[in-house]
Design a protein around this motif. Sequence first.
Motif, PDB file in Angstrom:
ATOM      1  N   LEU A 190       5.482  -1.411  -6.059  1.00 43.59           N
ATOM      2  CA  LEU A 190       4.462  -0.612  -6.721  1.00 43.59           C
ATOM      3  C   LEU A 190       5.025   0.674  -7.328  1.00 43.59           C
ATOM      4  N   TYR A 209      -5.170  -6.915  -6.002  1.00 45.04           N
ATOM      5  CA  TYR A 209      -5.022  -5.485  -6.256  1.00 45.04           C
ATOM      6  C   TYR A 209      -4.438  -5.200  -7.643  1.00 45.04           C
ATOM      7  N   THR A 210      -3.529  -6.047  -8.103  1.00 47.33           N
ATOM      8  CA  THR A 210      -2.791  -5.736  -9.328  1.00 47.33           C
ATOM      9  C   THR A 210      -3.130  -6.617 -10.530  1.00 47.33           C
ATOM     10  N   ASP A 212      -4.514  -8.150 -13.778  1.00 43.14           N
ATOM     11  CA  ASP A 212      -5.095  -7.465 -14.929  1.00 43.14           C
ATOM     12  C   ASP A 212      -5.567  -8.521 -15.920  1.00 43.14           C
ATOM     13  N   SER A 222      -6.589  -3.703 -14.188  1.00 46.30           N
ATOM     14  CA  SER A 222      -6.500  -4.099 -12.784  1.00 46.30           C
ATOM     15  C   SER A 222      -7.285  -3.159 -11.876  1.00 46.30           C
ATOM     16  N   ARG A 224      -6.053  -1.837  -9.334  1.00 48.32           N
ATOM     17  CA  ARG A 224      -5.130  -0.740  -9.069  1.00 48.32           C
ATOM     18  C   ARG A 224      -5.235   0.355 -10.130  1.00 48.32           C
ATOM     19  N   CYS A 225      -5.206  -0.029 -11.407  1.00 46.74           N
ATOM     20  CA  CYS A 225      -5.257   0.960 -12.490  1.00 46.74           C
ATOM     21  C   CYS A 225      -6.564   1.741 -12.474  1.00 46.74           C
ATOM     22  N   ASP A 263      -0.029   2.839  -1.858  1.00 43.56           N
ATOM     23  CA  ASP A 263       0.261   3.118  -3.258  1.00 43.56           C
ATOM     24  C   ASP A 263       0.120   4.607  -3.564  1.00 43.56           C
TER      25      ASP A 263
END
Length: 413
Positions: A190, A209-210, A212, A222, A224-225, A263
């Motif tokens: 990450l 989580y990631t 997109d 995503s 996460r973003c 993260d």
Amino acid sequence: MPNPIPNSPTLLSDSPPPLKSSNLSFPISSRSRASSSASQLAAGWREIQGLNNWENLVEPLHPLLRDEIVRYGEFVAACYEAFDLDPGSRRYLNCKYGKSSMLESVGLAESGYEVTKYIYATAPDISLPTIQASPCSSAAEARWIGYVATSSDTEVATLGRRDIVITFRGTVTNPEWMANLMSSLTPARLDPHDPRPEVKVEEGFLSLYTSDERSDKFGLGSCRCQLLSEISRLINKHRDEEVSITIAGHSMGSSLGLLLAYDIAELGFNAPGKIPVTVFSFGGPRVGNTGFKERCEELGVRVLRVVNVNDPITKMPGVVFNENFKRFRGGFEFPWSCSCYAHVGVELLVDFFKMHNPSCVHDLGSYIGLLRGQMKNPESPNLVDRAKGFFDGGGEWREAAVNMFNLVRSQWT
């Protein structure tokens, strides 16, 4: 170390309930704190958030910590209450309510928090022929997974700081169950400047989580973003205040929460050491390997895991190859021990079970109802009596065994 939180005779007389019983549901309701509890929380919030890894607060469970665990659990329960699973609804797989009214609509109008952002996650596009198609089985489409909220100006005085809370619901849709089936470790990577290949996490959780999926109807990128962008914005907005980041989740949601906490700390979003990052996990599975556990500890991520001793999900993945594996054969550490799963954080054990509905052992309502002291129909935890019932109960226990098997199979097979 002495308990750093001042003990009020009034507070301590409200002793925590015994952590053994059973309950199937609990009402989401607004909670108001007594003035004595509020003053103690404002003075000792860092200890409640895990500054000293909850030393002397878990055994026995301090009433103030218990109240905070329940409070964050109610925020997680709101995710389930607000999630729309009606295929005929225009808000299908989204939140039923707008951000300004969501907490009020689920009974948390007096929580003192304001929702600032909804979070969506995209399940990996996996096709498993053994899983029957349903209206919820469409993969590669963003689904509402939780929300971000901040404490109001009024609540800041009670909490002693500005609290940024992120909550995640557990698994509901088929693609999310599919992601849970991807029980293999993969490097998290990450931090683009230091990929740390020894830090590995469960592939399915990392994908949720990631992933997109730009083609989805929200077009938000995503999970996460979305989260890192909103957290960065809120930290900057409240940069002149004392701030805490509190992440709470149930089951799969606790896994996403732990990934987010790692993260945030790995990227330095928490202004190393200045903004505490705390995870309250309810019925959470293992997320990563021993390298992940050690890195989380090194970064100062605090995790309090509320675990029912009868909940099979908390023992997965890594039923055999886990943090205890290296203890085999006189403590010799096998070369592949870095590939073993490991729990992170401090464990708070509870015990509840209901013979006629064993799946309650993983139910969030059961977890929180127990801690709130509102348990109904307690059943004997005596294992001898349970074993006797297994042989004498006939069909009842056969049905219970089938229900428990289905619960485990739906998570990991």
